[in-house]
Design an enzyme around this catalytic site. Structure first.
Site, mmCIF file in Angstrom:
data_model
loop_
_atom_site.group_PDB
_atom_site.id
_atom_site.type_symbol
_atom_site.label_atom_id
_atom_site.label_comp_id
_atom_site.label_asym_id
_atom_site.label_seq_id
_atom_site.Cartn_x
_atom_site.Cartn_y
_atom_site.Cartn_z
ATOM 1 N N GLY A 168 -91.840 47.735 57.925
ATOM 2 C CA GLY A 168 -92.053 48.321 57.107
ATOM 3 C C GLY A 168 -92.739 49.654 56.659
ATOM 4 N N GLU A 175 -88.831 44.502 64.972
ATOM 5 C CA GLU A 175 -88.423 44.044 63.771
ATOM 6 C C GLU A 175 -87.494 42.989 64.595
ATOM 7 O OE1 GLU A 175 -88.853 46.746 62.476
ATOM 8 O OE2 GLU A 175 -88.966 46.653 60.433
ATOM 9 N N ALA A 190 -94.251 44.856 57.343
ATOM 10 C CA ALA A 190 -94.017 43.203 56.827
ATOM 11 C C ALA A 190 -94.810 42.633 56.365
ATOM 12 C CB ALA A 190 -92.751 42.733 55.832
ATOM 13 N N GLU A 198 -91.285 52.266 57.675
ATOM 14 C CA GLU A 198 -89.795 52.996 56.789
ATOM 15 C C GLU A 198 -90.871 53.288 55.123
ATOM 16 O OE1 GLU A 198 -89.076 48.754 57.122
ATOM 17 O OE2 GLU A 198 -86.863 49.069 56.684
HETATM 18 C C1 3H9 Z 1 -91.072 44.689 58.806
HETATM 19 O O1 3H9 Z 1 -91.503 44.913 58.616
HETATM 20 C C2 3H9 Z 1 -89.747 43.862 58.306
HETATM 21 C C3 3H9 Z 1 -89.220 45.085 57.835
HETATM 22 O O2 3H9 Z 1 -88.513 45.925 57.786
HETATM 23 C C4 3H9 Z 1 -88.516 44.735 56.009
HETATM 24 C C5 3H9 Z 1 -89.439 44.477 54.916
HETATM 25 C C6 3H9 Z 1 -90.423 45.077 54.035
HETATM 26 N N1 3H9 Z 1 -97.846 40.265 59.280
HETATM 27 O O3 3H9 Z 1 -101.128 41.710 67.011
HETATM 28 P P1 3H9 Z 1 -102.722 41.450 66.702
HETATM 29 C C7 3H9 Z 1 -101.655 39.406 62.239
HETATM 30 S S1 3H9 Z 1 -91.478 42.679 59.232
HETATM 31 C C8 3H9 Z 1 -99.077 38.992 58.964
HETATM 32 O O4 3H9 Z 1 -103.749 39.935 67.417
HETATM 33 P P2 3H9 Z 1 -103.748 43.356 68.095
HETATM 34 C C9 3H9 Z 1 -102.223 38.268 63.581
HETATM 35 O O5 3H9 Z 1 -101.419 37.115 63.806
HETATM 36 C C10 3H9 Z 1 -93.037 43.255 60.648
HETATM 37 N N2 3H9 Z 1 -100.041 39.191 60.335
HETATM 38 O O6 3H9 Z 1 -103.380 42.592 66.814
HETATM 39 C C11 3H9 Z 1 -102.811 38.458 63.185
HETATM 40 O O7 3H9 Z 1 -103.867 37.060 63.110
HETATM 41 P P3 3H9 Z 1 -105.354 36.764 63.390
HETATM 42 C C12 3H9 Z 1 -92.919 43.975 61.656
HETATM 43 C C13 3H9 Z 1 -99.620 40.118 60.465
HETATM 44 O O8 3H9 Z 1 -104.533 45.150 67.720
HETATM 45 C C14 3H9 Z 1 -104.222 39.893 63.249
HETATM 46 O O9 3H9 Z 1 -103.628 40.799 62.925
HETATM 47 N N3 3H9 Z 1 -94.364 44.629 61.971
HETATM 48 C C15 3H9 Z 1 -99.141 41.111 61.208
HETATM 49 O O10 3H9 Z 1 -103.190 43.184 69.293
HETATM 50 C C16 3H9 Z 1 -104.704 41.307 64.742
HETATM 51 O O11 3H9 Z 1 -102.971 40.813 65.076
HETATM 52 C C17 3H9 Z 1 -94.816 44.004 62.998
HETATM 53 O O12 3H9 Z 1 -93.839 42.730 63.962
HETATM 54 C C18 3H9 Z 1 -97.874 40.865 60.499
HETATM 55 N N4 3H9 Z 1 -97.012 42.174 60.316
HETATM 56 O O13 3H9 Z 1 -102.060 44.107 67.760
HETATM 57 C C19 3H9 Z 1 -95.667 44.197 63.807
HETATM 58 N N5 3H9 Z 1 -99.248 41.715 62.113
HETATM 59 O O14 3H9 Z 1 -106.177 38.193 63.230
HETATM 60 C C20 3H9 Z 1 -96.248 42.669 64.421
HETATM 61 C C21 3H9 Z 1 -99.751 40.979 62.833
HETATM 62 O O15 3H9 Z 1 -105.688 35.438 62.573
HETATM 63 N N6 3H9 Z 1 -97.968 43.404 64.698
HETATM 64 N N7 3H9 Z 1 -100.691 39.915 62.046
HETATM 65 O O16 3H9 Z 1 -104.614 35.984 64.938
HETATM 66 C C22 3H9 Z 1 -98.156 43.560 65.749
HETATM 67 O O17 3H9 Z 1 -97.774 43.866 66.106
HETATM 68 C C23 3H9 Z 1 -99.586 43.600 66.316
HETATM 69 O O18 3H9 Z 1 -100.445 43.251 65.365
HETATM 70 C C24 3H9 Z 1 -100.195 45.122 66.294
HETATM 71 C C25 3H9 Z 1 -101.973 44.883 66.331
HETATM 72 C C26 3H9 Z 1 -99.828 45.962 67.413
HETATM 73 C C27 3H9 Z 1 -100.013 45.699 64.685
#
Ligand code: 3H9
Length: 692
Positions: free
Chosen positions: A105, A128, A66, A108
């Protein structure tokens, strides 16, 4: 090709429709992305020529969850039930084509599809829990139906992603396709679905694994026991367990309803707010206002470490782990041998636990070059000094290093308190000098305070920040001041803790309050662990503090079996009647009228001065932003993530309330509590540290 909206398009490959999402950086499931999927599927369904639908992402990853920044804001765009109706409930087979990380999400959403194909490097997971949440789009109901209940609990509670191979084993993925050829592979799979008339497979209808687990409550007890320590103080994990239990006990739709409600209930909690804040704070920390991302960096192919003690050894291991050769230098052979033996023992222990192979241990040890001569550091690109914490000694080392180190080599001090500018002044290259403050044990603790001197050159800062990332640290840029960010704030808490035990509390009272607040231990347990005699010497001791008296009595902490606490052979701490008497006598001698002190006062006395000091640190520009301070405290001192860090906690309490309390303390106890002007102005303007 048809554009569905700004981030989604639809193409036709014969009778197969391909919906492509392109929403950088991580294709988060924003309102636009949800709308794009729903509308794309509806259009493809309406097109009578289409027989199967593929959902695929452009860029570096499948939907990574999400959009965290949307949480807590008014909902807009396609709802999850709408998405589910379009995908799972649709009349044509939908295939998710996955690369990168299908998380939260995003994962999912893929489980709402009838089939999933992935490249071998793809990863799947539910992070999450790390945001103080549970999966909120069916994850707790659908994953157990594929992986079984135990594996699903593990995935959801750990938050750790699992591999495509694992996904294939569980049937989360139907087939793996060649790396780099996802689209072709997905098209071939869709062809097979059409040609062999494969059914619309709905995970919601798969009940075998659910039924196997029914009645086996021990599965849930086991996972509760497993995670109780890790999640002490956290809320969401118990909610997650309950949600998975619902998958067994309730019909699918009811389980979904409960999961959704639990997810929505968690979003506004202080814990989830804090954890989401930390997610972004950890990413901001790398951004330095005047050192842009394209600042040139220097190659670091070889590192020198001076000092093979606990710090020097731990520091060296970080580089060895990353495959960077280290020359380690000591003054005496015995100390050098001890240091090298400790490094080897650490690696051997890791190998015994199965986390390294014997060959890994040898590779790492093979990168270590021990010696007794500073001259052997002449070919190092970075030299880190970890000698005794004394300005004269450090300056002497730097004076010598300046002559030995090659031009362009970075000289770093691992000092915890000393003035890095003064150390730099001993060299002819202050622009190549900075502090690299590791936290003990340096091979384990994630924090690295990168101390920027007045003259440190920008490429030097950029290089060390990049290197921090490479060795798995979280680098926080701080300025020169006594104790930098972490220890400077710690001093506030330590001072109050010492005062509190004279005024009426006992060490174990203070420790319990801090422990219950969520830190791994209180100030006195921490002193006992570190050793009370750090910086103490018999010659200069004057019996002027409780600590000095304890040292005189050879109660120097855990290592002597006694300190503020008494310890048994297993190092279990017990409140000490001896210490109690020492404190009472000492207070009486000082003419202190002891009083009963509430838990609230203990907490406020220990924490609010830290927030106040943090405000001064920001004012003086010694930290770039309040959230950097929070990252220091979470990663260097075990501040509970669910409380977001001291500055976030200050925001949560409210700067006005913190200010009022500090003023009250100032009135009765004086200047230790004089509020920082920044705190005054935030309170007056009704703003928060986060708003700065
Ligand atoms: C959820 O999904 C709830 C659902 O179950 C139910 C509802 C549908 N949102 O980490 P990086 C940004 S909860 C917004 O440096 P990497 C991040 O801030 C969510 N922004 O890259 C950064 O911005 P900036 C569950 C996000 O390659 C840029 O993207 N999902 C999100 O080292 C690059 O990120 C998570 O918790 C987001 N979800 O790693 C996943 N994700 O460039 C969280 C990233 O401005 N994300 N950004 O600094 C991660 O674990 C890592 O970002 C990922 C990439 C592995 C994807």
């Amino acid at each position: 090709m048809t554009a569905i909206n700004a981030v989604t398009d639809l193409t036709r490959e014969g009778d197969i429709a391909v919906i492509t999402i392109n929403s950088p950086p991580v294709n988060a499931l924003s309102a636009d992305v949800r709308n794009g999927i729903r509308d794309g599927v509806q259009q493809a369904t309406a097109d009578t020529a289409v027989k199967a639908i593929i959902v695929i992402c452009a860029g570096r990853t499948f939907i990574a969850g999400a959009d965290i920044s949307e949480f807590g804001k008014p909902a807009k765009g396609a709802t999850l039930p709408e998405l589910q109706a379009a995908l799972e409930g649709g009349s044509k087979p939908v295939i998710a084509a996955i690369h990168g990380t299908a998380l939260g999400g995003g994962f999912e959403m893929s489980l709402m599809c009838h089939y999933r194909v992935a490249v071998p490097s793809a990863k799947f997971g539910f992070p999450e829990i790390k945001l103080g949440l549970i999966p909120g789009a069916g994850g707790t109901q659908r994953l157990p139906r594929l992986s079984g209940v135990e594996a699903a609990l593990e995935a959801i509670l750990s938050g750790t992603p699992f591999s495509a191979k694992q996904a294939l084993e569980w049937g989360v993925v139907d087939t793996l396709v060649e790396e780099g050829k996802l689209r072709d592979g997905a098209l071939a799979f869709a062809r097979k679905v059409i040609d062999t008339k494969m059914p619309l497979r709905k995970i919601r209808d798969l009940n075998d694994k659910i039924e196997t687990a029914r009645g086996h409550l021990e599965i849930f007890d086991k996972i509760r026991r497993e995670y109780a320590r890790k999640y002490r103080g956290f809320e969401a994990w118990q909610v997650a367990i309950r949600a998975v239990q619902n998958a067994i006990d309730l019909p699918f739709d009811e389980g979904m309803k409960r999961e959704r409600q639990a997810f929505l209930d968690l979003i506004p909690t202080a814990q989830s707010q804090a954890q989401r804040y930390v997610f972004f704070a950890e990413r901001k920390v790398w951004k330095i206002a005047d050192v842009p991302d394209d600042t040139p960096t220097l190659p670091i192919n070889k590192v020198g470490v001076i000092g093979a003690g606990t710090m020097g050894g731990g520091i060296s291991m970080n580089f060895l782990n990353a495959g960077i050769p280290v020359t380690i230098v000591e003054t005496a052979q015995a100390a050098l041998d001890r240091g090298v033996a400790t490094i080897r023992r650490n690696y051997d222990n890791t190998a015994k636990k199965g986390r390294l192979t014997a060959a890994d241990v040898e590779t790492r040890m093979g990168l270590l070059d021990p010696g007794l001569n500073l001259d052997s550091l002449s070919d190092c690109d970075l030299i880190i000094e970890a000698v005794f914490e004394n300005m004269d000694i450090k300056k002497d080392v730097f004076r010598k290093l300046d002559k030995i180190a090659k031009p362009g080599a970075i000289l770093a001090s691992n000092t915890s308190y000393l003035n890095v500018d003064e150390i730099a002044s001993a060299t002819s290259r202050p622009d190549y000098v900075l502090g690299m403050h590791f936290f003990s044990p340096a091979n384990v603790m994630r924090l690295l305070e990168v101390v920027r001197g007045a003259k440190t050159a920008k490429p030097v800062i950029a290089t060390v920040m990049q290197l921090a990332r490479k060795i798995g640290k979280i680098g926080v840029l701080v300025g020169v001041c006594h104790g930098f960010v972490g220890n400077r704030m710690l001093a506030q808490r330590q001072r109050e803790a010492q005062k509190l035990i004279l005024e009426g509390a006992m060490p174990w009272d203070v420790d319990r309050v801090i422990y219950d607040f969520g830190l791994p231990m209180g100030p006195f347990a921490m002193s006992d662990l570190a050793g009370l005699d750090i910086g103490w010497s018999k010659e200069t001791s004057k019996f002027s503090t409780i600590r000095e008296i304890l040292c005189e009595l050879d109660r120097r902490g855990q290592k002597t079996g006694a300190g503020f606490y008494d310890y048994d052979e297993q190092r279990n701490a017990k409140p000490s009647p001896v210490v109690e008497k020492i404190i009472l006598d000492f207070a009486a001698k000082k003419g202190i009228n002891r009083r009963s002190i509430s838990n609230d006062e203990i907490l406020e006395r220990c924490i609010y001065p830290m927030i106040n000091e943090g405000a001064k640190i920001i004012e003086e520009g010694k930290a770039q932003r309040a959230s950097d301070i929070d990252i220091v405290w979470i990663n260097g001192y075990g501040w509970p993530v669910y409380r977001g860090g001291p500055m976030f906690y200050g925001d949560l309490i409210g700067p006005d309330k913190v200010l009022a309390k500090l003023k009250e303390f100032e009135g009765t106890m004086g200047a230790d509590f004089t509020p920082a002007p920044l705190l005054e102005s935030l309170a007056a303007e009704k703003r928060r540290f986060q708003d700065l």
